[in-house]
Design a protein around this motif. Structure first.
Motif, PDB file in Angstrom:
ATOM      1  N   GLN A 102       8.878  31.335 -43.476  1.00 44.28           N
ATOM      2  CA  GLN A 102       8.213  32.604 -43.258  1.00 44.28           C
ATOM      3  C   GLN A 102       7.774  32.701 -41.799  1.00 44.28           C
ATOM      4  N   ARG A 313      -0.986  44.042 -53.716  1.00 42.12           N
ATOM      5  CA  ARG A 313      -0.261  42.784 -53.566  1.00 42.12           C
ATOM      6  C   ARG A 313      -1.061  41.698 -54.257  1.00 42.12           C
ATOM      7  N   GLU A 324       4.182  46.672 -48.022  1.00 39.61           N
ATOM      8  CA  GLU A 324       5.437  45.926 -48.083  1.00 39.61           C
ATOM      9  C   GLU A 324       6.541  46.762 -47.448  1.00 39.61           C
ATOM     10  N   ALA A 326      10.819  46.940 -47.414  1.00 38.68           N
ATOM     11  CA  ALA A 326      12.041  46.479 -48.070  1.00 38.68           C
ATOM     12  C   ALA A 326      13.227  47.240 -47.493  1.00 38.68           C
ATOM     13  N   ARG A 332      13.482  43.767 -53.509  1.00 42.15           N
ATOM     14  CA  ARG A 332      12.572  42.689 -53.112  1.00 42.15           C
ATOM     15  C   ARG A 332      12.044  42.964 -51.712  1.00 42.15           C
ATOM     16  N   PRO A 333      10.749  42.742 -51.482  1.00 42.31           N
ATOM     17  CA  PRO A 333      10.201  42.981 -50.144  1.00 42.31           C
ATOM     18  C   PRO A 333      10.747  41.982 -49.136  1.00 42.31           C
ATOM     19  N   GLY A 336       5.520  41.621 -46.115  1.00 42.05           N
ATOM     20  CA  GLY A 336       4.338  42.063 -46.854  1.00 42.05           C
ATOM     21  C   GLY A 336       3.083  41.636 -46.133  1.00 42.05           C
ATOM     22  N   PHE A 358       0.663  40.039 -41.586  1.00 39.23           N
ATOM     23  CA  PHE A 358       1.853  40.192 -42.418  1.00 39.23           C
ATOM     24  C   PHE A 358       2.711  38.947 -42.289  1.00 39.23           C
ATOM     25  N   TRP A 361       9.967  37.181 -45.135  1.00 41.37           N
ATOM     26  CA  TRP A 361      10.755  36.168 -45.824  1.00 41.37           C
ATOM     27  C   TRP A 361      12.090  36.014 -45.089  1.00 41.37           C
TER      28      TRP A 361
END
Length: 373
Positions: A102, A313, A324, A326, A332-333, A336, A358, A361
């Motif tokens: 991340q 969240r 979020e 996407a 899927r985000p 976030g 924030f 991913w």
């Protein structure tokens, strides 16, 4: 960096430099208690726990916000200060590996919360636009402050406000809470000593009783909820069973949660709701409108930003904005984040420090890059 880092890591760290952040590295092994106490049920059950030689409960780093905040407090650095990070986190996932990368920014101490919130959304969007060129991105915003203001204006008692606030961000939990609010369950059967302590609202006595029972059963408090947390929940549940929301107030709450509109029309939609329901939300609505104006000033694609009143969240430390981002039509985000103004005080800061941040991913981003033509 090692060869294990994603190929896009250099681009991301270069972006962080242009965004005036301080790169920070935090230890992989972290004290587990802050995550168990503050991160929320969803993350708590995914954490990998271990124990030091001295018996301290530790965990593999499951996210970066809490460790970055702990390091900021221990370093006694001044604010405002913006931290950036890129590294591995470790937690059980239903999809994907349990060890993944991340990256993100934690923005601490800026008292202009509207601008700091807007900057966080803009930073996340800029990062994704850099590493996913040409990808249309959709932004969903929620607001814990607005939700809690509605609950207070409806006259819900503190116990119900706390339960619903904890459920914000988890659709199943929120649905279950609303069902109980509409039709309070009957009292469950508790053992004699527990029932008496719950009836008296004796938090200390009930905590001691639960801790003793766990010790006799050979259960470690670090393996799940702390005895005080269990006791608090039992007392809250008993109090909640005595409350039933009026049909009018329940209908207003459901109407609020159904609001899902483009951000440029959200402030008006909320004002219309408040007027129709006869609720005073002036302060919360002023802050919401200021943030929306600040987001617009960053030039983000207005047609791709929505406000969903029911969106949250699943992390307990959020206090205001949650968001979020996407891929358009993605399920899927990719990023976030949100605001967490109480977190640093709970972690030991001597004075309140506002914060917003924030994370992205990187494995999900890499998967989309591989699919790109």
């Amino acid at each position: 960096m090692t060869s294990r880092y994603p190929a896009i890591s250099t681009d991301i760290t270069n972006l962080f430099v242009t965004r005036n952040t301080h790169a920070v590295e935090v230890a992989i092994l972290q004290p587990a208690d802050p995550f168990l106490d503050m991160a929320g049920e969803d993350l708590r059950r995914r954490i990998f726990l271990t124990e030091s030689e001295t018996g301290q409960t530790l965990c593999l780093r499951p996210e970066f916000t809490i460790p970055v905040c702990l390091d900021h407090i221990s370093s006694q650095a001044g604010t405002p200060r913006r931290y950036s990070y890129l590294g591995e986190v470790f937690r059980q996932r239903r999809e994907g590996g349990n060890e993944f990368f991340q990256a993100g920014i934690e923005d601490l101490g800026d008292r202009d919360t509207a601008e700091a919130d807007a900057r966080s959304v803009a930073d996340a969007h800029a990062l994704l636009s850099l590493v996913l060129p040409g990808q249309v991105l959709a932004i969903t915003l929620g607001d814990q402050t607005i939700f809690e203001a509605v609950l207070a204006a409806l006259g819900l008692p503190r116990g119900w406000r706390m339960r619903l606030a904890r459920a914000f961000g988890s659709a199943p939990m929120l649905e279950a809470a609303l069902a109980d609010l509409a039709n309070p369950p009957r009292n469950s059967q508790l053992s004699g000593p527990v029932a008496a302590l719950v009836l008296d609202g004796d938090l200390d006595g009930l905590s001691t009783h639960i801790a003793s029972g766990m010790e006799e059963a050979g259960l470690s408090a670090s393996a799940g909820r702390a005895p005080a947390d269990i006791a608090r929940r039992l007392i809250e549940k008993a109090e909640l069973r005595s409350v039933r929301l009026s049909n009018e107030a329940f209908s207003a709450l459901k109407s609020f949660l159904a609001i899902d509109v483009p951000l440029d029309g959200a402030a008006q939609a909320l004002a219309t709701f408040a007027n129709g329901a006869g609720l005073s939300l002036d302060t919360a609505l002023e802050k919401f409108a200021a943030r929306a104006k600040a987001i617009d000033a960053h030039g983000l694609p207005a047609e791709k930003i929505r406000y969903d009143a029911a969106f949250g969240r699943p992390l307990d430390y959020y206090t205001g904005l949650v968001f979020e981002i996407a891929a358009d039509n993605g399920d899927r985000p990719l990023a976030g984040g949100g605001r967490y103004d109480r977190l640093l005080t709970l972690l030991g800061a001597k004075t309140p420090i506002p914060g917003v941040g924030f994370s992205v991913w990187l494995d999900r981003i890499e998967a989309l890059r591989e699919m790109a033509p």
